[in-house]
Design an enzyme around this catalytic site. Structure first.
Site, PDB file in Angstrom:
ATOM      1  N   TYR A  33     -84.272  31.718  16.624  1.00 52.96           N
ATOM      2  CA  TYR A  33     -84.039  32.328  15.386  1.00 52.96           C
ATOM      3  C   TYR A  33     -82.620  32.422  14.884  1.00 52.96           C
ATOM      4  O   TYR A  33     -82.241  33.598  14.260  1.00 52.96           O
ATOM      5  CB  TYR A  33     -84.761  33.691  15.113  1.00 52.96           C
ATOM      6  CG  TYR A  33     -86.273  33.772  15.844  1.00 52.96           C
ATOM      7  CD1 TYR A  33     -87.324  33.157  15.439  1.00 52.96           C
ATOM      8  CD2 TYR A  33     -86.507  34.669  16.776  1.00 52.96           C
ATOM      9  CE1 TYR A  33     -88.525  33.293  15.855  1.00 52.96           C
ATOM     10  CE2 TYR A  33     -87.797  34.753  17.358  1.00 52.96           C
ATOM     11  CZ  TYR A  33     -88.641  34.214  17.204  1.00 52.96           C
ATOM     12  OH  TYR A  33     -89.976  34.138  17.701  1.00 52.96           O
ATOM     13  N   HIS A  34     -81.904  31.578  15.318  1.00 49.94           N
ATOM     14  CA  HIS A  34     -80.166  31.635  15.006  1.00 49.94           C
ATOM     15  C   HIS A  34     -79.850  30.543  14.324  1.00 49.94           C
ATOM     16  O   HIS A  34     -78.926  29.779  14.583  1.00 49.94           O
ATOM     17  CB  HIS A  34     -79.858  31.778  16.273  1.00 49.94           C
ATOM     18  CG  HIS A  34     -80.150  32.895  17.052  1.00 49.94           C
ATOM     19  ND1 HIS A  34     -80.023  33.047  18.504  1.00 49.94           N
ATOM     20  CD2 HIS A  34     -80.775  34.020  16.652  1.00 49.94           C
ATOM     21  CE1 HIS A  34     -80.492  34.167  19.070  1.00 49.94           C
ATOM     22  NE2 HIS A  34     -81.110  34.824  17.995  1.00 49.94           N
ATOM     23  N   PRO A  35     -80.328  30.269  12.825  1.00 47.97           N
ATOM     24  CA  PRO A  35     -79.949  29.077  12.183  1.00 47.97           C
ATOM     25  C   PRO A  35     -78.340  29.455  11.557  1.00 47.97           C
ATOM     26  O   PRO A  35     -78.181  30.603  10.974  1.00 47.97           O
ATOM     27  CB  PRO A  35     -80.688  28.924  11.052  1.00 47.97           C
ATOM     28  CG  PRO A  35     -81.318  30.331  10.807  1.00 47.97           C
ATOM     29  CD  PRO A  35     -81.401  31.057  12.211  1.00 47.97           C
ATOM     30  N   HIS A  44     -80.366  27.814  18.172  1.00 50.19           N
ATOM     31  CA  HIS A  44     -80.764  27.831  19.683  1.00 50.19           C
ATOM     32  C   HIS A  44     -82.092  27.484  19.956  1.00 50.19           C
ATOM     33  O   HIS A  44     -83.105  28.479  19.990  1.00 50.19           O
ATOM     34  CB  HIS A  44     -80.196  29.301  20.095  1.00 50.19           C
ATOM     35  CG  HIS A  44     -78.981  29.690  20.036  1.00 50.19           C
ATOM     36  ND1 HIS A  44     -78.538  31.123  19.828  1.00 50.19           N
ATOM     37  CD2 HIS A  44     -77.756  28.879  20.282  1.00 50.19           C
ATOM     38  CE1 HIS A  44     -77.272  30.993  19.592  1.00 50.19           C
ATOM     39  NE2 HIS A  44     -76.643  29.749  19.939  1.00 50.19           N
TER      40      HIS A  44
END
Length: 526
Positions: free
Chosen positions: A455-457, A287
């Site tokens: 921070y959403h891999p 994101h």
């Protein structure tokens, strides 16, 4: 020799270790590259930014991002018991029904996964159709009560957006205050919720400060892992399964180092090929996020959190600025593309938040901005050598698809409109590094130079591509991946709660248990 060897003690690994060792006849070894979660900065919510680029952080960066003017983006990931749930912003979001239903994977629809969210949850608001009590994971309302956060929500409503007091209920659209994974004002990481209560079990061994180098195989069957603690090599064998729970960057790295990946690349790096699987490390999603920062003269931001009176308040009551998760408020809405579900999410924090969290606050400020929930762009994670201690090459390819950039411009415009509302007037005296103008060209340029990660891999070991619907690595035996990398597409929202739910479901799949029903877990779901 253990029954199960789990690599990674983060949001998924902590859940798996706790659930699998509920059977006293099962022996589990949980391996974490980092140390125990004993640092005070882990447990005091407002202090998580102090953990960035420390020994508790993998401290990744992207490679030169071709659509961000060649910039590199800082990518923090937890390297500690609890993983990224020990260094994140603690926002409890499950995503949208449309996310899970669109995966098209048997057993993974929203209705089938909801009971696992409920089983995990101990929500202070009580049990309901969508929430549970008695589960390991504490979910609570914010205890910070910063007036800037409520002003942001008021401003969003003044700008014409709807209100929403539960983003995890029937509808996701609207603005309000986030619930957080906290217990009595302290962080409730996956380690706090799941792992620590299970640590005394004789059938659970937790190995910290161990870097796993690769999975070992006999033929096509995984038999364990090889790793090291300092200069000492460790060989840990698994009788039943090896489970990778190392996250969207490290799990594909371990697969590739173990010989599962694109055969041509592996041979070029002198890695013996176990399985030619070119999709390992592909499909990377995240994101992207653009923050708007406004400085002001009101002495109420988290810049004052260290004041002795606030320290005393936190110690005595678990409330006040030190209990802040930074991203206290926000909302979900739809860009001008008019999608069927929200494609943009706002997060607002009562602090000057700059440079991906690496900047030092110098003024009282409010920071807020939109992140793109449904990126079309795809990146990759690949090893650069056969040295297991080397960092992977990460290219997110943010805005490779121009539709993503157009949606983010809509998000910036919405943020600027919110800033003009009466409720935010006292807190928007001066904008830090604003766009040059509100023209499309200037906003597109601003997005490229200001984008950071949320921070959403996810997605690098996706179901239907790398793993099957039971999260078993396709083409080999005795090996699963259980973490955010198995999501075929990133969910609409923060990824910690969905990763915990994925691990809850995976623990049942591994044990051969029947999936719980919603009514069975709504109350007393410990």
């Amino acid at each position: 020799m253990y029954d199960y060897v789990i690599v990674g003690a983060g949001s998924a690994g902590s859940v798996l270790a706790a659930r699998l060792t509920e059977d006293p006849d099962v022996k589990v070894c949980l391996i974490e590259a980092g140390p125990a979660d004993s640092s005070e900065n882990v447990h005091v919510p407002a202090a998580f930014g102090k953990l960035f680029r420390t020994r508790l952080d993998w401290d990744f960066d992207t490679h030169d991002e071709p659509h961000l003017d060649g910039r590199r983006v800082y990518l923090p990931r937890g390297r500690v018991l609890g993983g990224s749930s020990s260094i994140n912003a603690m926002i409890y979001i499950r995503g949208n029904r449309a996310d899970y239903d669109s995966w098209g994977q048997p057993g993974w629809s929203y209705d089938e996964l909801l009971p696992y969210f409920i089983r995990a949850e101990d929500n202070e608001r009580g049990a309901s159709e969508y929430h549970g009590v008695g589960g390991p994971l504490s979910v609570s309302d914010s205890r910070s009560r910063n007036p800037m956060s409520t002003a942001f929500v008021e401003a969003a409503l003044q700008a014409g957006f709807s209100a929403n007091d539960d983003f995890n209920g029937a509808d996701q659209d609207g603005f309000g205050m986030y619930q957080v994974t906290q217990r009595d004002g302290k962080r409730c990481s996956a380690a706090v919720a799941y792992l620590h209560p299970a640590m005394s079990r004789p059938n659970l061994t937790v190995e910290t400060n161990v870097r796993v180098h690769r999975v070992t195989f006999e033929g096509d069957r995984a038999t364990g892992v090889i790793g090291s603690r300092l200069d000492d090599e460790l060989v840990i064998r698994a009788e039943r399964e090896v489970i990778l729970a190392a996250g969207a960057y490290n799990s594909p790295q371990l697969l590739q180092l173990s010989g599962i990946g694109p055969a041509e690349m592996l041979r070029a790096l002198d890695v013996p090929v176990v399985l030619d699987q070119p999709l390992v490390g592909q499909n990377l999603q995240d994101h992207p996020h653009v923050m708007l920062v406004f400085a002001h003269s009101q002495p109420i931001s988290l810049l004052a959190a260290g004041d002795p009176k606030y320290v005393q308040e936190y110690v005595e009551h678990g409330t006040g600025p030190l209990s802040s998760n930074i991203g206290e408020a926000g909302g979900f809405f739809r860009s001008g593309a008019a999608p069927a579900a929200p494609d943009l999410q706002f997060l607002a924090g009562p602090v000057m938040f700059a440079d991906g969290g690496l900047g030092t606050p110098t003024d009282h400020a409010i920071s807020y901005g939109a992140c793109l929930l449904t990126p079309r762009s795809r990146g990759s994670v690949t090893i650069a050598s056969n040295d297991p201690t080397g960092k992977v090459k990460i290219v997110h390819n943010y805005y490779q698809d121009d539709a993503d950039l157009r949606a983010m411009v809509d998000g910036v415009r919405a943020g600027m409109e919110i800033a003009r509302q009466r409720a935010l007037g006292p807190y928007t005296e001066r904008q830090i590094s604003p766009p040059d103008s509100d023209s499309d060209a200037d906003l597109r340029a601003h997005v490229r130079r200001a984008t950071q990660t949320m921070y959403h891999p996810t997605g690098t070991c996706a179901m239907g591509a790398v793993v099957d619907a039971e999260l078993r690595v396709r083409g080999v035996r005795g090996l699963r991946v259980v973490d955010a990398s198995v999501m075929p597409t990133v969910i609409r929202g923060n990824t910690n709660a969905p990763t915990i739910a994925i691990a809850e479901k995976a623990s049942d799949l591994i044990r051969g248990l029947t999936a719980p029903t919603r009514s069975a877990v709504a109350v007393g779901s410990a």
